[in-house]
Scaffold this active site. Sequence first.
Site, short mmCIF file in Angstrom:
data_model
loop_
_atom_site.label_atom_id
_atom_site.label_comp_id
_atom_site.label_asym_id
_atom_site.label_seq_id
_atom_site.Cartn_x
_atom_site.Cartn_y
_atom_site.Cartn_z
N GLU A 1 3.59 -1.79 13.61
CA GLU A 1 2.51 -1.98 12.87
C GLU A 1 1.12 -2.14 13.59
O GLU A 1 0.07 -1.44 13.25
CB GLU A 1 2.70 -3.23 11.86
CG GLU A 1 3.94 -2.96 11.07
CD GLU A 1 3.65 -1.92 10.20
OE1 GLU A 1 2.65 -1.04 10.07
OE2 GLU A 1 4.70 -1.46 9.52
N GLY B 1 0.84 -1.11 0.01
CA GLY B 1 -0.01 -0.05 -0.13
C GLY B 1 0.84 1.23 0.00
O GLY B 1 0.57 2.11 -0.99
N HIS C 1 3.05 6.49 11.55
CA HIS C 1 4.50 6.13 11.58
C HIS C 1 5.45 6.69 12.06
O HIS C 1 6.59 6.28 12.58
CB HIS C 1 4.69 5.11 10.46
CG HIS C 1 4.24 3.55 10.58
ND1 HIS C 1 4.58 2.60 11.38
CD2 HIS C 1 3.84 2.93 9.22
CE1 HIS C 1 4.02 1.49 11.13
NE2 HIS C 1 3.62 1.65 9.89
N HIS D 1 -2.33 6.20 8.43
CA HIS D 1 -1.23 5.18 8.91
C HIS D 1 0.26 5.71 8.70
O HIS D 1 1.16 5.58 9.73
CB HIS D 1 -1.69 3.79 8.21
CG HIS D 1 -0.87 2.72 8.54
ND1 HIS D 1 -1.24 1.93 9.63
CD2 HIS D 1 0.49 2.11 8.28
CE1 HIS D 1 -0.46 0.79 9.74
NE2 HIS D 1 0.78 1.03 9.01
N GLU D 2 0.58 5.95 7.59
CA GLU D 2 1.94 6.16 7.35
C GLU D 2 2.21 7.23 8.05
O GLU D 2 3.52 7.54 8.48
CB GLU D 2 2.30 6.30 5.65
CG GLU D 2 1.66 5.31 4.83
CD GLU D 2 2.09 4.08 5.15
OE1 GLU D 2 3.22 3.81 5.79
OE2 GLU D 2 1.49 2.71 5.01
N1 B3K Z 1 5.79 -0.59 6.60
C1 B3K Z 1 5.32 -0.70 5.42
C2 B3K Z 1 5.16 -2.25 5.13
C3 B3K Z 1 6.54 -2.70 4.45
C4 B3K Z 1 6.32 -3.91 3.75
C5 B3K Z 1 7.47 -4.65 3.41
N2 B3K Z 1 7.27 -5.94 2.67
C6 B3K Z 1 3.98 -0.26 5.26
C7 B3K Z 1 3.24 0.30 6.37
O1 B3K Z 1 2.98 -0.71 7.07
O2 B3K Z 1 3.03 1.25 6.64
ZN ZN Z 2 2.58 0.24 9.00
#
Ligand code: B3K
Ligand code: ZN
Length: 910
Positions: free
Chosen positions: A331, A272, A312, A308-309
């Site tokens: 996550e 995503g 993070h 979400h991003e």
């Molecule tokens: N942290 C990334 C996902 C990475 C996947 C690697 N195979 C996106 C997310 O969870 O926001």
């Molecule tokens: Zn994430």
Amino acid sequence: MPDISTASPASPAVNPVISRHDYAPPAFLIDTVDLEFDLLADHTITRNRMTIRRNPDAVFTRRLELMGEELELLSASIDGHACASQLTATGLVIDDVPETFELTLVTACKPAENTSLSGLYVSNGNFFTQCEAEGFRKISFFPDRPDVMSVYTVTLRANREAYPVLLSNGNLVETGMLEDGRHFARWEDPFRKPSYLFALVAGKLSCVEETITDASGQRKLLQVWVEAHDLDKTRHALDSLIHSIRWDERRFGLGLDLDRFMIVAVSDFNMGAMENKGLNIFNTKYVLARPETATDADYANIEAVVGHEYFHNWTGNRITCRDWFQLSLKEGLTVFRDQEFSADMAAGEGNSGGAARLRDTGSAHATKRIEDVRMLRQTQFAEDAGPMAHPVRPESYQEINNFYTVTIYEKGGEVVRMYQTLLGREGFRAGMDLYFRRHDGQAVTCDDFRAAMADANQRDLSQFERWYSQAGTPRVAVRGAYDPAARTYELTLTQSYPDNPAIKTAKDPLLIPFTIGLVGPTGTDLPLRLDGEAATSTPVFSRVFELTETRTTLRFVDVPVEPVPSLLRDFSAPVVVEYDYTDAQLAFLLAHDSDPFNRWEAGQRLATRALLAAARAAARGATPTFDAAVVDAYGLVLRDHTLAPAFRELVLTLPSEAYLIEQLDVADPDAIHRARQALRRQLAGALRADWLAVYQANRLLGDYRPTPQDAGCRALKNLALAYLVELDDASEAAALARDQYDVANNMTDRFAALGALVHLGGDEARTALDHFYRMFEKEPLVIDKWFALQAAQPGRPDVPTIGIVRGLFAHQAFTLRNPNRARSLIFSFCAANLAEFHRPDGSGYAFWAEQVIALDAMNPQVAARLARTLERWRKFTPALQQKMRAALEQVNAVVRSKDVREIVEKALAD
Ligand code: B3K
Ligand code: ZN
């Protein structure tokens, strides 16, 4: 002479297993990383200058080991002098290194040939990176693990005409021209970060931008970068970013720590989106939206993923994971945060912090909760019951990319939610505050998070650790006994785990927050008082009880009449509740429960029971039939205008075929499909007039708005249309669908109408599909929908869907290289069209094997995801099992990637 060679790991026949207990701190720490890129699509040169020191907390060694893949080493020097180094199967080794030193490595890689979309790659002529989890080692030799955190400076050099935009993490500090039409940009990220958060982007891109003033009065530049022709589809993403920033300031007191924050959209992307520090890279699917091309679900997903991003940045970037076993630390927590954000936004609490825009904020929160739980139960419960079952903090893995799972994300999100349920909102916030005070700038573990929650609330949460260490979905069996003479009601709750040979972890009792209400015969909640508790002046009608033992007995006193228990309200823990409700009790709860989640749940239980009985009958060759009581219960909800349309739509959507399969020991997808279709047809026929009335009542006039209220009306109206096309005489529905298709001013309505027409089949379906294709030929995300709709359509006796799928596979617009396109055709068939995929002739499995093998050589991450669609093969009838096993073995014989090998081996293991 420097080494000139390529480190490219030959794929060994057996994957090494990485175990959590083998964790050791890194031997060397890297304080600064200075990267210089000369970007050329077929041969990019990278100069990596690192200041390195021995880690005082690690076992002493003079040997520096760096990871690297698919890299050509051009030179290596220590403190300015060429040094000896050896290439190994996994990277580069340098012996006899000093205590502290500067290491400079020059390497080359081939972005244009990189089809894995991990590391540095080219998409539509532009450069992008994806480093999580282990992609940085395809860019430079490095201790590519999250507990090595460094300050990065990045210089990008490239031809200015071909690559006018040069982006990396942090702040832009210098730009300028070079010889031969090239230019450069230098970026500095002031925050220490692990290599998985590094990113660069270079190419022909345009942006929309806005400067906002944050809560502390500082100006922040926000940008969304896309290809120029997509600029008209960026507003919603930018608004979502602004809302995310405001929400995190308000709810958690967390602000944006950089001067600028960039989102870049790319059409070739494995998942995503990615939270690289200050430079989030997104799949176009989660950025681009305008009413004509994006559905309500797209709008909601964009808001959720942008949130979400962005979230993070604190939960993941400022505090990161010590090792990849701790993945859910960032996550699960960030999923919980994005779920809360979306729920608040839906309830109108996103912006103002005060006046709610919706009449019924409770129902908006409940709608989001139901959607999230429905997804969890359909996908995560299935994962927990299969060969890939693992705890929220896994014990081992072969390929970490296989562990970006619904268990890590969604069950992890539920685990975080349980802290809030146990500690209350304020207690949870206190725990978060302490977590940031203790660990800002560090790489930590799930235990550190739990300790912050416990310490901030003076609670012993040691038993809660089992949620991280035990795999499988717990069952809570409940029995109720009413004593009219004593006016007591006793509930006995017993915890257990189902058998799953893949699960080797302990099965000790968990600390389960279990929310209960008791509903009296008039439909109102009864006050809750346990035996031995003093009566309080303010009665409580819903309470969280903490189950800690295998068996818990709750004895309620002063219960005037026998209640119907409302169990696990708001889905207070990720467990399966077993209680022997009668159909009448379920219909009663569906009509009256004050907890909207459990109202929906009662309807689902009622339908599930009826559908499973009908599926068993269908498997025996009998015609599925349904009790009028089920239809009546649904009819009441359909006609209840006091309920929000979005909520009614959720109640009236039957449990999915995938969910029903999981409820059976031996599943026959065709029988399940026929049973579900029979109930749909019965509901369509019996409630025909209501569906028509609901259809008309929920038509919206005026401009499209992606608000939850409008989206709810559209969802209910389009559900009505989907039921109406099930009627034997569907001429009226066909006319409605045609008209809706023609006049729609938004993709939600146009696509729902197209779906209805395709369901009806015939010339009209073909004409509409052709029209839709021509209309949106230049919009890849819409063409993805066009492929997906056809791949998911039910088969007809003479035209199995596999024939259509194979035809589309040869379509000029199809390519396996683009993950969105591959998913739209292949995954929509293998994962979302179960009756057709599982045709008894095995034609679906043959197609699956072909595609897994083709993708395995091209893009292992996407291949492994597809491989997983067969992992539940033991759930099915013996005849289907046999064919699935053969397909798995066929793949196992030729698999090349670690990713796919891990999946098929685990699926085939006894
Ligand atoms: N942290 C990334 C996902 C990475 C996947 C690697 N195979 C996106 C997310 O969870 O926001
Ligand atoms: Zn994430």
